[in-house]
Design an enzyme around this catalytic site. Sequence first.
Site, PDB file in Angstrom:
ATOM      1  N   ARG A  23       3.761 -51.071   1.338  1.00 48.46           N
ATOM      2  CA  ARG A  23       4.883 -50.078   0.686  1.00 48.46           C
ATOM      3  C   ARG A  23       6.339 -50.999   0.640  1.00 48.46           C
ATOM      4  NH1 ARG A  23       3.180 -45.425   3.975  1.00 48.46           N
ATOM      5  NH2 ARG A  23       1.536 -44.198   2.851  1.00 48.46           N
ATOM      6  N   CYS A  44     -11.136 -36.943  15.724  1.00 56.58           N
ATOM      7  CA  CYS A  44     -10.758 -35.629  16.505  1.00 56.58           C
ATOM      8  C   CYS A  44     -11.653 -34.584  15.792  1.00 56.58           C
ATOM      9  CB  CYS A  44      -9.153 -35.225  16.125  1.00 56.58           C
ATOM     10  SG  CYS A  44      -8.223 -36.442  17.126  1.00 56.58           S
ATOM     11  N   VAL A  82     -14.471 -59.287  14.185  1.00 58.73           N
ATOM     12  CA  VAL A  82     -13.568 -60.456  14.544  1.00 58.73           C
ATOM     13  C   VAL A  82     -14.114 -60.717  16.074  1.00 58.73           C
ATOM     14  CG1 VAL A  82     -11.464 -61.237  15.202  1.00 58.73           C
ATOM     15  CG2 VAL A  82     -11.504 -59.674  13.143  1.00 58.73           C
ATOM     16  N   ASN A 302      -0.680 -42.737  15.001  1.00 57.37           N
ATOM     17  CA  ASN A 302      -0.144 -42.919  13.594  1.00 57.37           C
ATOM     18  C   ASN A 302       1.266 -42.985  13.505  1.00 57.37           C
ATOM     19  OD1 ASN A 302      -2.001 -41.855  11.111  1.00 57.37           O
ATOM     20  ND2 ASN A 302      -2.701 -40.922  13.141  1.00 57.37           N
ATOM     21  N   TYR A 423      11.421 -13.512  17.782  1.00 52.35           N
ATOM     22  CA  TYR A 423      10.615 -12.437  18.543  1.00 52.35           C
ATOM     23  C   TYR A 423      10.385 -11.490  17.443  1.00 52.35           C
ATOM     24  CZ  TYR A 423      10.166  -7.912  20.456  1.00 52.35           C
ATOM     25  OH  TYR A 423       9.556  -6.442  20.840  1.00 52.35           O
ATOM     26  N   TRP A 431      10.645 -11.624  25.917  1.00 55.12           N
ATOM     27  CA  TRP A 431      10.834 -12.863  26.407  1.00 55.12           C
ATOM     28  C   TRP A 431       9.815 -13.494  26.525  1.00 55.12           C
ATOM     29  CZ3 TRP A 431      15.353 -14.620  28.668  1.00 55.12           C
ATOM     30  CH2 TRP A 431      16.514 -14.000  28.771  1.00 55.12           C
TER      31      TRP A 431
END
Length: 445
Positions: A23, A44, A82, A302, A423, A431
């Site tokens: 890029r 994943c 490689v 990443n 909340y 809480w």
Amino acid sequence: MTKRVAVIGGDAAGMGAATQARRLDPSMEIVAFEKGAYTSYSACGIPYVVSGQVPELDSLVVRSPQEHRDRSRIDVRTGHEVTGIDLAARRLEVRDQSRARTYHAPFDELMLGLGAVPIRPDLPGIDDAFVHGVQTLGDAAALLAEAERGRCSRVVVVGGGYIGLEMAEAFVARGMKVAVIESAEHVMGTLDPEMAEPVEQAMRALGIDLRTGVKVTGFGHRIVETEAGPVGADLVVLGLGVRPNTALLEGTGIELGVKGAVRVDRRQQASVEGVWAAGDCGESTHLVSGRPVHIALGTVANKQARVAGTNLGGGYASFPGVLGTAVTRICSTEIGRTGLSAAEAAQAGFSVVSTTIDSTTTAGYLPGAPTVRVRMIAERGTGRVLGVQVVGGAGSAKRIDIAATAITAGMDVQQIVDLDLGYAPPFSPLWDPIAVAARTLQTIA
């Protein structure tokens, strides 16, 4: 003169860096070598293919080799391993597997995206065909092929870390009898013991035969040998963690650090100028301890790839470090952790205080309010938060992001108590559980 960039490794780190470099500098020549057949995929997601939730391995591919060629003009060579690096001559020795030939490829700058390999202890039978590590899509394809053969109904997972637990649940979903053997007293070694216990309860409730404090001594025909006796197995999955795949770098002069990972600076440059590394093969710096660590996570790979690619492309970027933030789920039990455990904090030289609280992820008066346990570790005297762990029902795991943000910002427990968190009864008690843990620590920090 056109700059030639060679990339070793076709997954997140290597191809992420190559794409970012392209890029910024459309003129450079980029060649990427990948031993396997796939590029840019989500490892994943492998357990979800095994379980059947995701229909096929190809669903995990983000960008194929041809897409890289077409979109980014990167010369991707799959099936190319490689086998040597000559930094003095600035060339690679490459084995073209399909043509059974070896050739040399020149480069001006080198990007290492070597990844990691499953830990395979030196035990009798470890190399038998029914013993599988799961790190790449190629590994997953071999594992699935073995699982789909006849007479495969018993699976033994060796190791109780993230991948081990996810694979165990995946095979339960396939209708197989699953045993997990863990040498430590508890699964999930990145959690403190009181946080691992509800995870173990969830595993047993799922029907998993969990055996902790048991060491594997070898593998035989349809048998896993342990110090507590043999365990029948048609298939074995290694979930013992991974190590940096850096054997190729021995003798090159590229400095290795913790666990054999490539030592890099903030710009992801290795000890040799013009050599860069990112992802599972490289080191990171822990944001709390300040020490070098090896954190093999896709999020880290990443981000580091973007930094390395920016610098390869002539820009400037740096990577600040990691907390090891991770989440997973075992059936309906969600797990999250970030920062340091109590033991890790003590090893790093902190004087620590900690607390463990039990709460709910919604208002407690709502029917079926999911329970959640939160453990918070702070520095004695300053109240600075060093680590947080959460285990509980729906709505638990992603609460770890509050903690990760707070730790990154260097916040103390009082500042967490004062956070203006959202909340409403379906989402949280008045809480929030993270704030409750911080309030508890206020009195002793």
